[in-house]
Structure formats: C-alpha cells, structure tokens
Design an enzyme around this catalytic site. Sequence first.
Site, PDB file in Angstrom:
ATOM      1  N   GLY A  51       1.195  -1.106  -0.017  1.00  0.00           N
ATOM      2  CA  GLY A  51      -0.040  -0.062  -0.034  1.00  0.00           C
ATOM      3  C   GLY A  51       0.860   1.186  -0.093  1.00  0.00           C
ATOM      4  N   CYS A  52       1.846   1.156   0.990  1.00  0.00           N
ATOM      5  CA  CYS A  52       2.674   2.444   0.813  1.00  0.00           C
ATOM      6  C   CYS A  52       3.486   2.658  -0.455  1.00  0.00           C
ATOM      7  CB  CYS A  52       3.823   2.239   2.210  1.00  0.00           C
ATOM      8  SG  CYS A  52       2.920   2.283   3.488  1.00  0.00           S
ATOM      9  N   THR A  53       3.955   1.472  -1.096  1.00  0.00           N
ATOM     10  CA  THR A  53       4.461   1.640  -2.480  1.00  0.00           C
ATOM     11  C   THR A  53       3.750   2.342  -3.466  1.00  0.00           C
ATOM     12  OG1 THR A  53       5.993  -0.201  -2.052  1.00  0.00           O
ATOM     13  CG2 THR A  53       5.883   0.361  -4.439  1.00  0.00           C
ATOM     14  N   ALA A  56       3.452   6.228  -2.650  1.00  0.00           N
ATOM     15  CA  ALA A  56       4.533   6.934  -2.852  1.00  0.00           C
ATOM     16  C   ALA A  56       4.578   6.989  -4.442  1.00  0.00           C
ATOM     17  CB  ALA A  56       5.755   6.287  -2.343  1.00  0.00           C
TER      18      ALA A  56
END
Length: 160
Positions: A51-53, A56
């Site tokens: 999710g963070c990738t 970002a």
Amino acid sequence: MSDPIRLETGDKAPDFTLEDADGAPVTLSEVLNRTGKSVVLYFYPAAMTPGCTTEACDFRDNLRDFDAAGFTVIGVSPDTTDKLAKFRDKEGLTFTLVGDPGKDTLRAYGAFGEKKNYGRLVQGVIRSTVIVGADGKVAKAFYNVKATGHVDRVKRELGV
C-alpha cells in the site's frame, strides 16, 4: 488507548526536524521559508510495503502537477534513513522522504495512535495527509485514508 489528536484547518502546523533518506536534516519551517510553497505532508506506515509503495508511486507520478501548483511533497514514516534510501532508489522516488523512528512528529500530526487493523484495535501509523500552507498553518487534513486513489483525491481537493 486514547484517540490521537486531529489537526484542523487553521491550526499551526507543528514544526519538526527529521532526517531524510541521506541522513540530512529537513526542518518544516525551513522548507516553507526557502521554497515559499505549501507542503503536502503525507504519513505512511512503512516503506516497501504494497500500500505504501502504491501511494508513494502515485505521488511520484503526479509530482509535476503538485510542483506546478505550488506544492512540495514530503513523505513521513517511522522508517530508518537506510530503509528510506532503499525505498527511494528502488521506486525512483524524486521527492523528500523523512524518517520519524521516535514517532514524535507522527503523534504531533495525529498520524500515530489507535486504529483498527483487521478488526482489532492496535497502536500504529494512521495513513494521513496534512497540507501545510506557506504561512505554516494547516490548510487541509485527511485522516484514515486509503493508499489507492488518495493522491487523486488530494489533487481534486487542492484544485491541482
């Protein structure tokens, strides 16, 4: 466990100095003074997770639009500088990533505290975005956001 604070429009944004992926200090007030731009501070749980990738890379892919509209993007997580550098290099991220291993800045922005994770209450990073105006005040704050589609929502809200 208590609810984390929530910043609101008009609140003074808490100043901070955190290290970027290269170990250099980044101070919010200095960024605001140097650039004269508003800052999109987005808080995410952990570098190199799915999710963070996604989030970002969405910011990376829309960075020109934010820049053209007068916004600087800074990602904040509890990661170490080494992990941030690996994340930046692996994903080709061209905006500033800063680490807050002590979680003081995350707490000050209401981005760390009680949240539901798979139905259980836990303490952790609350995926959030706070827009700090060039005047150092909160222009908008988004809490408990989803990684997918969030950047588009921020762009719509800011008219980017």
